[in-house]
Design a protein around this motif. Structure first.
Motif, PDB file in Angstrom:
ATOM      1  N   TRP A  46       2.310  -8.362  -4.236  1.00  0.00           N
ATOM      2  CA  TRP A  46       1.083  -9.017  -3.773  1.00  0.00           C
ATOM      3  C   TRP A  46       1.292  -9.637  -2.396  1.00  0.00           C
ATOM      4  CZ3 TRP A  46       0.431 -14.295  -2.737  1.00  0.00           C
ATOM      5  CH2 TRP A  46      -0.874 -14.666  -2.371  1.00  0.00           C
ATOM      6  N   GLU A  50       1.135  -4.701  -0.777  1.00  0.00           N
ATOM      7  CA  GLU A  50       1.461  -3.295  -1.036  1.00  0.00           C
ATOM      8  C   GLU A  50       0.271  -2.484  -1.523  1.00  0.00           C
ATOM      9  OE1 GLU A  50       6.225  -3.346  -2.159  1.00  0.00           O
ATOM     10  OE2 GLU A  50       4.740  -2.762  -3.670  1.00  0.00           O
ATOM     11  N   ARG A  51      -0.601  -3.082  -2.289  1.00  0.00           N
ATOM     12  CA  ARG A  51      -1.724  -2.352  -2.841  1.00  0.00           C
ATOM     13  C   ARG A  51      -3.021  -2.707  -2.134  1.00  0.00           C
ATOM     14  NH1 ARG A  51      -1.104  -0.117  -7.876  1.00  0.00           N
ATOM     15  NH2 ARG A  51      -3.157  -0.833  -8.539  1.00  0.00           N
ATOM     16  N   MET A  52      -2.917  -3.329  -0.976  1.00  0.00           N
ATOM     17  CA  MET A  52      -4.098  -3.625  -0.189  1.00  0.00           C
ATOM     18  C   MET A  52      -4.320  -2.496   0.808  1.00  0.00           C
ATOM     19  SD  MET A  52      -3.452  -7.638   0.692  1.00  0.00           S
ATOM     20  CE  MET A  52      -5.033  -7.834   1.504  1.00  0.00           C
ATOM     21  N   TYR A  53      -5.591  -2.299   1.161  1.00  0.00           N
ATOM     22  CA  TYR A  53      -5.901  -1.338   2.214  1.00  0.00           C
ATOM     23  C   TYR A  53      -5.664  -2.026   3.550  1.00  0.00           C
ATOM     24  CZ  TYR A  53      -8.302   2.242   4.883  1.00  0.00           C
ATOM     25  OH  TYR A  53      -8.601   3.232   5.779  1.00  0.00           O
ATOM     26  N   LEU A  55      -5.345  -0.516   6.803  1.00  0.00           N
ATOM     27  CA  LEU A  55      -5.622   0.212   8.042  1.00  0.00           C
ATOM     28  C   LEU A  55      -6.866  -0.341   8.722  1.00  0.00           C
ATOM     29  CD1 LEU A  55      -4.936   3.870   6.829  1.00  0.00           C
ATOM     30  CD2 LEU A  55      -3.395   2.315   8.042  1.00  0.00           C
ATOM     31  N   PRO A  56      -7.006  -0.142  10.034  1.00  0.00           N
ATOM     32  CA  PRO A  56      -8.220  -0.581  10.733  1.00  0.00           C
ATOM     33  C   PRO A  56      -9.413   0.289  10.340  1.00  0.00           C
ATOM     34  CG  PRO A  56      -6.698   0.542  12.234  1.00  0.00           C
ATOM     35  CD  PRO A  56      -5.999   0.430  10.923  1.00  0.00           C
ATOM     36  N   PRO A  57     -10.658  -0.123  10.584  1.00  0.00           N
ATOM     37  CA  PRO A  57     -11.043  -1.172  11.533  1.00  0.00           C
ATOM     38  C   PRO A  57     -11.022  -2.560  10.916  1.00  0.00           C
ATOM     39  CG  PRO A  57     -13.000  -0.092  10.682  1.00  0.00           C
ATOM     40  CD  PRO A  57     -11.814   0.615  10.075  1.00  0.00           C
ATOM     41  N   PHE A  58     -10.501  -3.528  11.659  1.00  0.00           N
ATOM     42  CA  PHE A  58     -10.507  -4.906  11.211  1.00  0.00           C
ATOM     43  C   PHE A  58     -11.668  -5.636  11.868  1.00  0.00           C
ATOM     44  CE2 PHE A  58      -6.754  -5.027   8.712  1.00  0.00           C
ATOM     45  CZ  PHE A  58      -5.892  -4.095   9.262  1.00  0.00           C
ATOM     46  N   ALA A  59     -12.277  -6.523  11.100  1.00  0.00           N
ATOM     47  CA  ALA A  59     -13.394  -7.306  11.621  1.00  0.00           C
ATOM     48  C   ALA A  59     -13.336  -8.688  11.003  1.00  0.00           C
ATOM     49  CB  ALA A  59     -14.722  -6.632  11.299  1.00  0.00           C
ATOM     50  N   HIS A  66     -17.024 -10.164   1.929  1.00  0.00           N
ATOM     51  CA  HIS A  66     -16.231  -8.946   2.069  1.00  0.00           C
ATOM     52  C   HIS A  66     -14.799  -9.122   1.576  1.00  0.00           C
ATOM     53  CE1 HIS A  66     -18.979  -6.281   4.250  1.00  0.00           C
ATOM     54  NE2 HIS A  66     -19.436  -7.363   4.834  1.00  0.00           N
ATOM     55  N   TRP A  68     -10.878 -10.201   1.395  1.00  0.00           N
ATOM     56  CA  TRP A  68      -9.782 -10.217   2.369  1.00  0.00           C
ATOM     57  C   TRP A  68     -10.045  -9.217   3.479  1.00  0.00           C
ATOM     58  CZ3 TRP A  68      -5.345 -13.285   2.076  1.00  0.00           C
ATOM     59  CH2 TRP A  68      -4.359 -13.023   3.033  1.00  0.00           C
ATOM     60  N   GLN A  69     -10.066  -9.672   4.738  1.00  0.00           N
ATOM     61  CA  GLN A  69     -10.256  -8.778   5.879  1.00  0.00           C
ATOM     62  C   GLN A  69      -9.211  -8.999   6.970  1.00  0.00           C
ATOM     63  OE1 GLN A  69     -12.258  -6.136   6.259  1.00  0.00           O
ATOM     64  NE2 GLN A  69     -12.976  -6.435   4.163  1.00  0.00           N
TER      65      GLN A  69
END
Lengths: 161, 255
Positions: A46, A50-53, A55-59, A66, A68-69
């Motif tokens: 956690w 490891e299991r979070m997406y 990659l961009p695009p980040f905003a 939304h 976690w960004q």
């Protein structure tokens, strides 16, 4: 393997003990194992996202709907929070000053404060195998009798209040 | 991974509820079926030795690994759609059985009126508002009832026929008795009765006791809740049905 430095562990314990202080119903978060819990979470899947997406695009959306960004991992964000509190002299403050500092963090960075608070709450209420909730003190504080299957009494546990 | 090409009449992508059921039905009808599943196999459910709410429920270790694939979403058309970076209320499944392995197991039948909601509202002189749509399905509850019955029997749904005074008519009882009461359900039932309401045990794909399984599939496959790995997957004819699971790292690789 220790993830936090001595100073980081000290400020985490100090902040956690303002969020979940000791009283007649239980010890404080650090007495229940907050630092041990946090270190395992930070070095685990956690904390490393490891299991979070990731990659961009980040905003930076203007509302929390939304989730976690942030481009950082939870562990990176938490280290940033602790570093910020250390630099602001958190350990030198009295309890009122510490509460004010945490209030300022909550106002300035609601998501960061929410992450810190969540970590403290989870340390108190997660299964003791994760390093917190020492001797099930957090569950006793909540009035939760524990997992009925673990206690060998499926489904017949009485509510405590 | 198996070396060499795989031959089949039917290839199904995803071994969740839908893929498993369709695959088993086609295999029983004599087709060669391969089901491709990118997640874990049927018996690779991670177990800790204790019920790990933090890891399984809050950190969602049992559902889809979003680092490999996720969705974007927005709350209204004017908003920028952003990726779902960590699981929230939306919990997509992964592995044989999919989300059905970790589902809540609620298996309500629709009411008769639900199948013809458009007509029912018009007959009552009501109109949907704010862009809502109410339509008739084109099939009736009577058309659907034998299939509800079959699904309940195959998966082993627990419940008490007639306890819900509002439920649609059923021609057979539930295959398993209702879940046992607990202090919390007793508290709720007592309070609901005193308010003049009609509490009843809800129908569910969960076993009422560790020793009771549904008839028709081997007890060794029984788990606490109905899911595709426990039924109907074990009943598929083994000579014409294969699942290929593809764990992380193996996607795109050749063996």
């Amino acid at each position: 393997m220790a993830y936090l430095s001595t100073q980081e562990a000290a400020v985490l314990a100090a902040a956690g003990d303002r969020i979940f202080p000791a009283d007649e119903s239980s010890g404080s978060a650090s007495a229940l194992g907050l630092v041990q819990f946090a270190e395992r979470q930070l070095v685990g899947p956690w904390g490393r996202g490891e299991r979070m997406y990731r990659l961009p695009p980040f905003a930076s959306p203007d509302h929390p709907g939304h989730g976690w960004q942030a481009p950082e991992t939870p562990a990176e964000v938490l280290r940033t929070i602790l570093f910020g509190l250390l630099r602001a002299g958190f350990l030198e403050l009295h309890p009122d000053g510490r509460d004010a500092a945490l209030g300022a963090l909550e106002t300035a960075s609601p998501a960061e404060f929410a992450l810190l608070r969540l970590l403290v709450v989870e340390s108190v209420l997660a299964h003791p195998a994760h390093g917190g909730n020492r001797d099930r003190a957090g569950w006793r504080w909540l009035g939760f009798p524990g997992d009925p299957v673990e206690l060998g009494q499926p489904y017949r546990i009485r509510l405590t209040n | 991974m198996t070396a060499g090409p795989l031959a089949a009449d039917v290839v199904i992508v995803g071994a969740g509820w839908a893929g498993s059921i369709i695959g088993v039905e086609l295999a029983r009808a004599g087709r060669e079926v391969i089901v491709l599943e990118r997640g874990r196999g049927a018996d690779e459910f991670p177990r800790q030795g204790f019920r790990d709410e933090l890891g399984h429920s809050i950190h969602q270790a049992l559902t889809q690994d979003l680092s490999r694939q996720t969705w974007t979403f927005r709350h209204h058309p004017r908003e920028q759609a952003l990726p779902l970076r960590s699981g929230g209320a939306f919990r997509p499944g992964e592995g044989v059985g999919g989300a059905g392995v970790v589902w809540g197991g609620q298996t309500w039948r629709l009411l008769e009126r639900d199948l013809r909601l458009g007509s029912a509202l018009r007959a009552a002189g009501l109109r949907p508002e704010h862009g809502a749509v109410a339509a008739d399905w084109g099939i009736t509850y009577a058309d659907l009832e034998p299939h509800y019955e079959r699904f309940e029997q195959v998966t082993g749904v627990s419940g008490l026929a007639g306890a819900n005074p509002f439920e649609a008519p059923r021609r057979s009882p539930y295959p398993l008795p209702p879940m046992p009461s607990t202090p919390i359900t007793e508290l709720f039932t007592d309070a609901a009765h005193r308010l003049g309401l009609h509490p009843f045990p809800q129908p569910g794909g969960t076993l009422p006791s560790p020793t009771q399984t549904n008839t028709g599939y081997p007890a060794r496959h029984a788990r606490s809740a109905a899911s595709a790995p426990s039924t109907p997957v074990p009943t598929a004819p083994s000579q014409s049905w294969r699942i290929r699971c593809c764990p992380p790292g193996a996607i795109g690789s050749r063996s």
